[in-house]
Design an enzyme around this catalytic site. Structure first.
Site, PDB file in Angstrom:
ATOM      1  CB  CYS A   1      -0.939  -0.007   1.202  1.00 43.78           C
ATOM      2  SG  CYS A   1      -2.454  -0.932   0.869  1.00 43.78           S
TER       3      CYS A   1
ATOM      4  N   GLY B   1      -9.342 -15.486 -13.287  1.00 41.53           N
ATOM      5  CA  GLY B   1      -8.666 -14.203 -13.224  1.00 41.53           C
ATOM      6  C   GLY B   1      -8.001 -13.850 -14.529  1.00 41.53           C
TER       7      GLY B   1
ATOM      8  CG  ASP C   1     -13.822  -0.489   4.235  1.00 36.87           C
ATOM      9  OD1 ASP C   1     -12.602  -0.297   4.235  1.00 36.87           O
ATOM     10  OD2 ASP C   1     -14.564  -0.188   5.185  1.00 36.87           O
TER      11      ASP C   1
ATOM     12  CE  LYS D   1      -4.015   0.834  -1.126  1.00 43.14           C
ATOM     13  NZ  LYS D   1      -4.846   0.475  -2.276  1.00 43.14           N
TER      14      LYS D   1
END
Length: 722
Positions: free
Chosen positions: A404, A525, A435, A407
């Protein structure tokens, strides 16, 4: 012209973190082989250095001084580190079985796992400890000294084995116990007629040193049974011992006997180029190896001398080049600690002792450790002389973090998403700002949807997958929903088809295990090739009633957190090589743990979110803005990952820290850790005080943790730290 990236085509796997492998890692980091992917498998994040163990036992060296930091070494070498035991090797399929993980494929492998001193004496497993593995013995010894100091155990020690190692440890333990303020009773038990492994002159000096230390030597003594407080001998009086240490010889690890590896007395048979007999793809070095071409005793000096040859031959095996022959010296210097800061040197049958020799030994040992601890600084990427305006300034900033920490800043993201309008779809209940999106299901109930991906912050794709999956599920858990379905989104570095297949198998198996345990199904995916490993997941979850959002907090609620903060600092320090390996390993181990049990306990919270990229302050402020409240956080009650506070105080910070500070300013103490971006962070929950205390008890009953870190009150949305 830009130099093209070399695709990964060969897997080199090092099993064990012994001295030779540690030195290979250092050399590899200084000159990595393009196209080779390096993996290290070792049970722990550190490996103790044999030469300093007696000094550590005697109290001259701290634990950190003794340990080789494999986490830092592997980061320096660009290697992934798998913290687990290897338990088997399939040389036909070229697969290494790893405890708790799927098999690891190799093209070239090397084994350097040392030896054990576990003995097949009745009672040994229950009441004694082997001098090797060193880390197990060292920890047991530290605990024993503390117990002897407070009087809970008698300071009686028995050492089985009257060789150099046994005598050295006996002298060290006797010295340490005296330094701790207790009078020791140490006995060395030798099955033969005299101390072994040294010449006559050195033997007399050792006997004299042991006598001066009050150590009893029992010769021609065969151990028949080990009991909790004594060692039974055949035909002799028992030896009283609250601690029994096995130091009689070197024993191979048991799992080797269950393989098809060529063995001599349980040790792996090698050839002059250090590859194993009959297999040029597998090497073995150190105490676990047997060298019939040049028989030598088990001594760390040979592993150190073998390292340059091993490094050369591993590269030769990966490139098809010529190999070198290892020629170990016949005579070598023995430096033996004598308990206090005194040592004995023996070579060619001569022996000398005294404090000067200890200083010499200390200098040699510290030089070896310094080589592995103070790693060379690698040159940063060169910035072109001419760049577009602003490019040079960005390139001169702190390197981009992973997880993160990579980000986009919260303010920029909010601006970019401000134009989205969810009112056009009546099924969408919430969208931007929480969220996950919440959608009404036609048959009743609600579905939550979220997506997240992480730039890899570690080299191990399996552990990175676990963390990314837990991180993505955090959005579902934070809304009190049951995980339902997951889709993967993967970017793999450029590599050959066989390595692609290996990587995809490892990632898919790891992801499926996490989602299966969470009750979700991994249904597929998307995969592409790119510059670096990036792992992401789109996840959905369901809930019969309206999911928990960040807007339901009420005045007088307390804030409960289920996980420490500081992972951003820890990963930034890991990138630049300043974090302790044990701290990094501890942080990653917590980050990869699911939070389904915590979510189930907290599913009736007033408001909940997970603490991720925008830091604790950013997520608390988001809850305050959505709920129309102000928050007061108690700095002393906020849990911090082991080692993160010291790193933060030293100025280590994630590349996203400044943006988080600007996006969520705090009043009161300015603590960078409050703004530190978290990956797979804890659940942040608003609920009444009594409910929070009940939740803490429930968490504790399941072996989980939680902390009450602050309160919410009426007032303009803000975050105050006190």
């Amino acid at each position: 012209m830009n130099t093209p990236d070399v695709p990964l085509t060969q897997d080199l796997v090092l099993v064990g973190g012994g001295h030779a492998h540690a030195l290979v890692l250092r050399k590899w980091g200084m000159n990595p082989l393009p196209g080779a992917r390096l993996t290290v498998i070792n049970p722990g994040p550190t490996a103790p250095y044999t030469g300093m163990l007696p000094g550590h036992v005697a109290g001259h060296y701290s634990r950190d001084t003794l340990e080789i930091d494999l986490v830092r070494l592997c980061r320096f070498a660009g290697a992934r580190l798998i913290l687990a035991h290897a338990t088997d090797i399939d040389r036909t399929a070229r697969l290494i079985t790893v405890e708790g993980q799927g098999p690891i494929a190799y093209d070239i492998a090397s084994i350097d796992i040392g030896i054990t001193a576990e003995m097949s004496i009745p009672g040994f497993a229950a009441h004694a400890v082997g001098a090797k593995p060193l880390d197990v013995y060292a920890q047991r010894w530290r605990d024993f000294v503390e117990a002897a100091k407070d009087g809970s155990v008698a300071p009686t020690v028995a050492v089985i084995g009257g060789g150099v190692a046994g005598c050295e440890l006996a002298l060290a333990m006797s010295h340490a116990l005296r330094q701790a303020g207790v009078e020791p009773a140490v006995t060395v038990i030798e099955a033969g007629p005299q101390i072994s492994g040294v010449g006559d002159i050195a033997r007399r000096k050792l006997i004299r040193a042991m006598a001066q230390a009050g150590i009893t030597l029992r010769t021609d003594a065969r151990v028949t049974q080990i009991e909790p407080s004594q060692v039974l001998l055949n035909g002799q009086d028992p030896v009283q011992a609250a601690l029994t240490v096995g130091a009689a010889g070197a024993f191979p690890h048991g799992w080797l006997a269950d393989t098809d590896l060529p063995l001599i007395d349980g040790f792996i048979e090698t050839t002059p180029d250090l590859s194993i007999k009959g297999d040029t793809y597998v090497f073995a070095v150190g105490d676990c190896a047997a060298m019939p071409f040049a028989p030598r005793p088990k001594a760390g000096v040979f592993a150190v001398r073998a390292a340059p040859v091993l490094h050369h031959n591993l590269r030769a095996a990966l490139t098809g080049g010529p190999r070198r022959t290892f020629k170990p010296q016949k005579n070598y210097l023995k430096l033996i600690s004598l308990g206090g800061k005194s040592a004995m040197a023996e070579k060619f049958g001569l022996a000398f002792s005294g404090p000067l020799l200890w200083r010499w030994k200390n200098r040699i040992d510290r030089a070896f450790m310094d080589k592995l601890d103070h790693l060379p600084l690698m040159k940063p990427a060169q910035i072109p002389e001419t760049t577009a305006l602003g490019a040079r300034e960005i390139m001169q900033e702190k390197p981009l973090c992973g997880g993160c920490g990579a980000k986009v800043g919260g303010a920029l993201l909010a601006d970019a998403l401000s134009t989205l309008d969810i009112r056009t779809n009546p099924q969408v209940v919430t969208g931007v700002g929480d969220d996950a999106a919440v959608v009404k299901l036609p048959g009743g109930g609600f579905q939550v949807l979220s997506t997240d991906h992480l730039r890899a912050m570690i080299h191990d794709p399996v552990q990175m997958t676990r963390i990314a999956a837990v991180h993505a599920l955090g959005d579902v858990w934070a809304m009190g929903a049951a995980p339902q379905v997951a889709l993967s989104s993967l970017i793999l570095p450029r590599m050959s088809p066989p390595l692609q297949a290996r990587s995809l198998r490892e990632i898919t198996d790891a992801a499926r295990a996490v989602f299966d345990a969470a009750g979700a199904t991994l249904v597929g995916g998307h995969t592409t090739i790119g510059a670096e490993l990036t792992i992401g997941f789109t996840v959905t979850g369901t809930r019969d009633t309206m999911p928990i959002t960040i807007s339901g907090a009420r005045p007088d609620d307390v804030l409960l957190l289920t996980r420490p903060i500081g992972s951003g600092v820890m990963m930034a320090a890991h990138m630049d090589g300043t974090a302790r390996g044990r701290d990094v390993a501890n942080t990653l181990a917590i980050m990869e743990q699911p939070q389904s049990q915590q979510a189930a306990i907290l599913r009736d919270a007033h408001a909940m979110t997970d603490v991720t990229g925008f830091g604790l302050a950013g997520h608390v402020l988001a809850m305050c803005k959505a709920s129309g409240l102000r928050a007061t956080l108690c700095q002393a009650d906020i849990p911090v990952y082991q080692g993160a506070r010291a790193l933060s105080d030293a100025g280590v910070a994630s590349s996203l820290l400044q943006a988080n500070r600007e996006n969520a300013p705090t009043q009161g103490i300015d603590d960078p850790l409050i703004h530190d971006p978290q990956t797979a962070g804890g659940l942040l929950v608003a609920l009444p005080q009594k409910s929070a205390e009940k939740a803490l008890r429930q968490l504790e009953s399941k072996g989980l943790q939680g902390w009450i870190i602050g309160t919410l009150q009426d007032g303009a949305p803000s975050v105050t730290l006190k």
